[in-house]
Design a protein around this motif. Structure first.
Motif, PDB file in Angstrom:
ATOM      1  N   LEU A 594      -0.624 -22.936  66.981  1.00 12.98           N
ATOM      2  CA  LEU A 594      -0.742 -22.178  65.732  1.00 12.98           C
ATOM      3  C   LEU A 594      -0.461 -20.697  65.951  1.00 12.98           C
ATOM      4  CD1 LEU A 594      -3.963 -23.843  64.252  1.00 12.98           C
ATOM      5  CD2 LEU A 594      -1.607 -24.219  63.547  1.00 12.98           C
ATOM      6  N   LEU A 595      -0.693 -20.212  67.191  1.00 10.01           N
ATOM      7  CA  LEU A 595      -0.384 -18.816  67.497  1.00 10.01           C
ATOM      8  C   LEU A 595       1.099 -18.704  67.832  1.00 10.01           C
ATOM      9  CD1 LEU A 595      -1.201 -15.892  68.038  1.00 10.01           C
ATOM     10  CD2 LEU A 595      -1.718 -16.562  70.408  1.00 10.01           C
ATOM     11  N   VAL A 596       1.787 -17.865  67.093  1.00 11.53           N
ATOM     12  CA  VAL A 596       3.235 -17.712  67.257  1.00 11.53           C
ATOM     13  C   VAL A 596       3.548 -16.256  67.573  1.00 11.53           C
ATOM     14  CG1 VAL A 596       5.478 -17.943  66.144  1.00 11.53           C
ATOM     15  CG2 VAL A 596       3.671 -19.599  65.656  1.00 11.53           C
ATOM     16  N   LEU A 597       4.345 -16.018  68.643  1.00  7.97           N
ATOM     17  CA  LEU A 597       4.826 -14.689  68.997  1.00  7.97           C
ATOM     18  C   LEU A 597       6.306 -14.604  68.669  1.00  7.97           C
ATOM     19  CD1 LEU A 597       3.137 -14.190  72.499  1.00  7.97           C
ATOM     20  CD2 LEU A 597       2.251 -13.587  70.243  1.00  7.97           C
ATOM     21  N   ASP A 598       6.706 -13.452  68.145  1.00  2.77           N
ATOM     22  CA  ASP A 598       8.112 -13.328  67.753  1.00  2.77           C
ATOM     23  C   ASP A 598       9.023 -12.950  68.918  1.00  2.77           C
ATOM     24  OD1 ASP A 598       7.282 -10.717  68.075  1.00  2.77           O
ATOM     25  OD2 ASP A 598       8.361  -9.954  66.319  1.00  2.77           O
ATOM     26  N   LYS A 599       8.425 -12.675  70.128  1.00  2.00           N
ATOM     27  CA  LYS A 599       9.217 -12.399  71.324  1.00  2.00           C
ATOM     28  C   LYS A 599       8.590 -13.115  72.505  1.00  2.00           C
ATOM     29  CE  LYS A 599      10.956  -7.830  69.936  1.00  2.00           C
ATOM     30  NZ  LYS A 599      10.330  -7.830  68.602  1.00  2.00           N
ATOM     31  N   PRO A 600       9.342 -13.329  73.584  1.00  2.00           N
ATOM     32  CA  PRO A 600       8.762 -13.992  74.761  1.00  2.00           C
ATOM     33  C   PRO A 600       7.595 -13.190  75.318  1.00  2.00           C
ATOM     34  CG  PRO A 600      11.162 -13.892  74.920  1.00  2.00           C
ATOM     35  CD  PRO A 600      10.778 -13.025  73.768  1.00  2.00           C
ATOM     36  N   ILE A 604      10.832  -7.697  78.909  1.00  2.00           N
ATOM     37  CA  ILE A 604      11.573  -6.763  79.760  1.00  2.00           C
ATOM     38  C   ILE A 604      12.069  -5.621  78.884  1.00  2.00           C
ATOM     39  CG2 ILE A 604      13.570  -6.486  81.266  1.00  2.00           C
ATOM     40  CD1 ILE A 604      13.369  -9.452  81.923  1.00  2.00           C
ATOM     41  N   ILE A 605      11.745  -4.380  79.320  1.00  2.00           N
ATOM     42  CA  ILE A 605      12.163  -3.208  78.543  1.00  2.00           C
ATOM     43  C   ILE A 605      12.867  -2.224  79.468  1.00  2.00           C
ATOM     44  CG2 ILE A 605      10.266  -3.483  76.914  1.00  2.00           C
ATOM     45  CD1 ILE A 605       8.851  -1.175  78.266  1.00  2.00           C
ATOM     46  N   ILE A 606      13.606  -1.360  78.863  1.00  4.56           N
ATOM     47  CA  ILE A 606      14.214  -0.253  79.609  1.00  4.56           C
ATOM     48  C   ILE A 606      13.208   0.883  79.665  1.00  4.56           C
ATOM     49  CG2 ILE A 606      16.097   1.427  79.615  1.00  4.56           C
ATOM     50  CD1 ILE A 606      17.769  -0.648  78.103  1.00  4.56           C
ATOM     51  N   GLU A 607      13.051   1.459  80.833  1.00  2.00           N
ATOM     52  CA  GLU A 607      12.077   2.542  81.000  1.00  2.00           C
ATOM     53  C   GLU A 607      12.362   3.639  79.988  1.00  2.00           C
ATOM     54  OE1 GLU A 607      10.119   5.189  84.621  1.00  2.00           O
ATOM     55  OE2 GLU A 607      11.964   4.087  84.948  1.00  2.00           O
ATOM     56  N   ALA A 615       2.401 -11.003  66.420  1.00  2.00           N
ATOM     57  CA  ALA A 615       1.783 -12.331  66.452  1.00  2.00           C
ATOM     58  C   ALA A 615       1.479 -12.784  65.030  1.00  2.00           C
ATOM     59  CB  ALA A 615       0.499 -12.308  67.277  1.00  2.00           C
ATOM     60  N   SER A 616       1.445 -14.097  64.814  1.00  3.08           N
ATOM     61  CA  SER A 616       1.125 -14.639  63.492  1.00  3.08           C
ATOM     62  C   SER A 616       0.395 -15.957  63.645  1.00  3.08           C
ATOM     63  CB  SER A 616       2.403 -14.827  62.660  1.00  3.08           C
ATOM     64  OG  SER A 616       3.280 -15.731  63.300  1.00  3.08           O
ATOM     65  N   GLY A 617      -0.262 -16.394  62.559  1.00  2.00           N
ATOM     66  CA  GLY A 617      -0.943 -17.690  62.532  1.00  2.00           C
ATOM     67  C   GLY A 617      -2.440 -17.605  62.683  1.00  2.00           C
ATOM     68  N   ALA A 618      -2.976 -16.501  63.268  1.00  2.00           N
ATOM     69  CA  ALA A 618      -4.417 -16.391  63.517  1.00  2.00           C
ATOM     70  C   ALA A 618      -5.094 -15.588  62.420  1.00  2.00           C
ATOM     71  CB  ALA A 618      -4.666 -15.756  64.879  1.00  2.00           C
ATOM     72  N   THR A 661       3.473  -9.981  80.019  1.00  2.00           N
ATOM     73  CA  THR A 661       3.945  -9.248  81.200  1.00  2.00           C
ATOM     74  C   THR A 661       5.132  -8.383  80.791  1.00  2.00           C
ATOM     75  OG1 THR A 661       3.247 -11.048  82.651  1.00  2.00           O
ATOM     76  CG2 THR A 661       4.808  -9.460  83.541  1.00  2.00           C
ATOM     77  N   VAL A 662       4.983  -7.068  81.041  1.00  2.00           N
ATOM     78  CA  VAL A 662       6.040  -6.117  80.688  1.00  2.00           C
ATOM     79  C   VAL A 662       6.621  -5.551  81.975  1.00  2.00           C
ATOM     80  CG1 VAL A 662       6.618  -4.009  79.440  1.00  2.00           C
ATOM     81  CG2 VAL A 662       4.871  -5.558  78.535  1.00  2.00           C
ATOM     82  N   THR A 663       7.913  -5.681  82.156  1.00  2.00           N
ATOM     83  CA  THR A 663       8.616  -5.108  83.320  1.00  2.00           C
ATOM     84  C   THR A 663       9.808  -4.306  82.836  1.00  2.00           C
ATOM     85  OG1 THR A 663       9.914  -7.139  83.548  1.00  2.00           O
ATOM     86  CG2 THR A 663       7.910  -6.982  84.862  1.00  2.00           C
ATOM     87  N   TYR A 664      10.183  -3.309  83.701  1.00  2.00           N
ATOM     88  CA  TYR A 664      11.359  -2.500  83.388  1.00  2.00           C
ATOM     89  C   TYR A 664      12.626  -3.240  83.802  1.00  2.00           C
ATOM     90  CZ  TYR A 664       8.351   1.548  82.565  1.00  2.00           C
ATOM     91  OH  TYR A 664       7.415   2.395  82.073  1.00  2.00           O
TER      92      TYR A 664
END
Length: 753
Positions: A594-600, A604-607, A615-618, A661-664
């Motif tokens: 039921l919990l849905v995230l719109d991104k993985p 991974i982001i650029i510094e 998030a949605s559903g909750a 988890t967020v990585t550059y």
């Protein structure tokens, strides 16, 4: 080694966990069912169409599913679609509760007797957890309830022509129809002309083209032939018109009772004649019956008459119609046709209406003429059976007198009432009801009853009773009730002169006009979550009640109920004649999907950039960093820094956690050449952010002889150091990047002085 189905299924489950891990087995997978061989008839081939009948109606489908295991109280249900393959109102074919540890088994089922169609599908549904398999392929499926050869004849008359041949004239037509099948209109048909299928699928067809016609029941593309319903053949031929007609004028006027004979202009030859009145057959087909006598003494003889001729050597054709009408007829109608109740000292008047010319009248009582009763009305003061005879004394015809209908005048021994509900009433569903007098019967001393409602309903005085007691103020023929406290058995009494009448008794059970509501702190069951408690809007102390789950009583003493299983819960209050039912609360099992995230969740982001996950559903959300600091209570959060984050989503009393988890993203690759000449450009070996300044990442550099010359955890992009010397113009070094002993990168570095 042999294993039974249960052992095999458990082994499959164990292997699935060993190979893929517990996290891989997320939810049951129900596969679509497929036809399976019938083990009871010695065949290894699965069926591809179902042609069931009373003599054979046993089929199997194979069903497989994948773990995790279902609940111990689960049931697998085999369902059938409609004939178009839709499951809007599926029909249950089979249900099993002993296959919850078997991943591959067969359903045995029988076709419902009204199954007819080309696109039926199956599916399997589990109850705990509630899941549904994909639909099967489409199949032709028929229950063959009629499997004998059809017989067809003209208009379904049952008369098959000699030699099976019918001749029609140019422009004429014949309707063919089976005459030996019950409920013929409920089937579809396959019609043929000289072996060619025709588009009509109806019970009958009207044909004008020559050819050999026959029919069979349409049991689909596979089953039709096996049903053996192919009919006899009717050969339609065409020919030249014989010119059939009726002798005499086309319009005839006759006096009622006079004889009139219709005659065809063709006779002999062994031809058959069928006579029609207003398009309907009234006689025939009969050989050589070229005349027909119209019975003008029968009411309604007027109409359009025609004859149809057929036989060897001529084509079938129908004559033009001759219209026969009556003259000199008249009607006699008694104004008081209902039976009459004559109370003591009463006088009633009978009267008659007639269309006769210069009529004369004679009244009769009990079959004997009443002396002097020769007027259009008659005053009566005694019981008996009365009627009047009217004679016409003018006009073109001399007709016999016509007697009116009879009316019976009775003197009652007693009276009876009948009462009933007005409009639609269902016990314990209506909140109001109306009872009314529907009939008054006069009862003779012999027990014979006469309906005298219209004559006497305004003459009685009335009184309603409830449970045998008078209901104050209710003295009309109708009573309306709108309070459940007035429930009971109602009857109606009445009085006229010295007579007392009573009605039947009708029980009134009105629904309680109150609202019983149950509320809950949640509707989703989850492990470790807060207990789901159902409470009532009414105080239940000292009351009789029932808690139900899925329609089954589970508790009769607890004023609040803790729901420990999924299902539909309701409260029934039994304090009244009609139980008072609450609203239903559906408790379902929690589903983390039921919990849905719109991104993985691995972002991974650029510094230097920002990315937002929504998030949605909750019901509510909380975002935390690795220090367990609350970052946000919104449904989204924008990430700028590397690291691990925690999202906690709440569904009532249930929660779901997701680690983000967020990585550059590396914007450049690991360099393999540096120029250590001190000009400030490319003097140092610089690693991407993925491998630099991370205390868990170890960077080690070796010279060309394999000797370690540098090693640093959390590499700070600081090699070669100022003290490092190079004895050649161009030197090659080797590097290795590891994390926790695991190699991440390795390669060479060329240093140019």
């Amino acid at each position: 080694m042999k294993t039974n189905g249960s052992t095999y299924s458990i082994l499959v489950l164990a292997i699935a966990f060993m190979l893929f891990g517990a996290s891989t087995v997320q939810a049951q997978v129900l596969n679509k069912p497929v036809p399976a061989p019938n083990p009871n008839i010695g065949s290894d081939d699965p069926w591809d169409a179902a042609c069931a009948s009373v003599g054979y109606n046993e089929y199997y489908v194979k069903f497989t599913w994948m773990p995790p295991m279902v609940s111990s109280n689960n049931e697998f249900i085999l369902e059938l679609s409609d004939s178009d393959g839709y499951f809007g109102s599926p029909r249950e074919l089979a249900r099993v509760s002993d296959k919850n540890t078997i991943l591959d088994f067969k359903f045995k089922f029988s076709l419902p007797t009204d199954t007819r169609g080309e696109n039926f599908k199956f599916r399997v549904r589990s109850t705990s957890p509630a899941k549904t398999s994909p639909a099967s392929d489409a199949f032709s499926m028929y229950f063959i309830d009629y499997k004998s050869p059809l017989l067809i004849s003209e208009n379904g008359s049952g008369s098959i022509p000699s030699g099976g041949e019918i001749q029609i004239c140019g422009g004429g037509s014949v309707t063919l129809k089976p005459h030996n099948i019950p409920n013929a209109g409920t089937y579809r048909y396959n019609w043929y002309r000289s072996g060619t299928p025709l588009p009509e699928k109806t019970e009958s067809i009207t044909v004008s083209d020559p050819g050999m016609y026959y029919v069979e029941l349409d049991y689909g593309s596979v089953c039709s032939g096996s049903a053996n319903t192919l009919s006899n053949t009717i050969t339609i031929g065409t020919g030249t018109s014989a010119g059939i007609a009726l002798n005499g004028p086309s319009n005839v006027t006759v006096c009622p009772g006079d004889t009139h004979i219709l005659e065809a202009n063709i006779s002999g030859g062994g031809y058959t004649y069928t006579w029609y009145k207003d398009g309907n057959v009234i006689s025939g087909p009969t050989v050589n019956a070229n005349t027909y006598t119209v019975n003008t003494s029968t009411s309604g003889f007027e109409g359009a008459y025609a004859v149809e001729i057929g036989g060897s050597g001529i084509c079938k054709e129908k004559s033009a119609a001759v219209t026969i009408s009556a003259t000199g007829s008249y009607s006699v109608t008694l104004a008081n046709q209902e039976n009459i109740v004559l109370l003591p000292s009463q006088t009633k008047t009978l009267s008659v209406n007639t269309t006769a010319t210069s009529p004369t009248y004679q009244w009769y009582k009990n079959g004997s003429a009443i002396s002097g009763a020769t007027n259009s009305s008659l005053n009566i003061n005694s019981i008996g059976e009365y009627y009047v005879q009217v004679s016409q004394n003018g006009g073109p015809c001399t007709a016999a007198p016509i007697a009116s209908a009879k009316t019976t005048v009775v003197s009652p021994d007693s009276f009876e009432f009948e009462i009933d509900f007005v409009g639609t009433y269902t016990a314990c569903e209506n909140t109001d009801a109306t009872l009314s007098l529907t009939a008054i019967h006069a009862v003779s001393d012999s027990g014979a009853k006469t309906d005298v409602t219209a004559d006497l309903q305004s003459s009685f005085t009335y009184q309603w009773k409830r449970n045998g007691n008078l209901v104050n103020g209710e003295t009309s023929r109708t009573i309306t009730l709108s309070n459940h406290e007035k429930n009971g058995f109602y009857s109606l009494d009445g009085t006229i002169d010295a007579f007392n009448a009573s009605s039947n008794s009708m029980e009134v059970k009105l629904k309680v006009n109150e609202f019983l509501q149950i509320t809950t702190n949640g509707t989703v069951l989850c492990e470790g979550g807060e207990a789901i408690v159902l409470t009532s809007s009414m105080d239940l102390s000292g009351k009789s009640f029932e808690w139900k789950k899925d329609g089954v009583v589970i508790d009769t003493s607890s004023e609040s109920l803790t729901a420990s299983e999924t299902g539909a819960y309701e409260l029934i209050l039994k304090e009244y004649d009609c139980p008072l039912a609450s609203n239903k609360v559906n408790v379902s099992a929690f589903d983390e999907s039921l919990l849905v995230l719109d991104k993985p969740k691995d972002l991974i982001i650029i510094e230097g950039e920002t990315k937002t996950i929504t998030a949605s559903g909750a019901d509510s959300y909380e975002w935390y960093d690795t220090g367990n600091n609350l970052l946000s209570s919104q449904d989204s959060y924008s990430f700028q820094m590397e690291g691990e984050y925690l999202l906690v989503a709440s569904f009532g009393t249930c929660t779901v956690s997701r680690v983000i988890t967020v990585t550059y993203r590396d914007m450049f690759s690991i360099p393999n050449v540096i120029t250590a000449n001190g000009d400030g450009i490319n003097d140092l070996w610089v690693l991407p952010n993925t491998y630099s300044r991370d205390p868990n990442v170890l960077v080690t550099i070796f010279n060309e002889r394999g000797e370690q010359v540098f090693s640093q955890a959390g590499y700070e992009n600081n090699w070669p150091q100022s003290t490092t010397s190079f004895n050649k113009q161009s030197m090659i070094f080797y590097y290795k990047v590891t994390r926790g002993g695991k190699s991440l990168k390795q390669g060479t570095i060329t240093v140019i002085k």
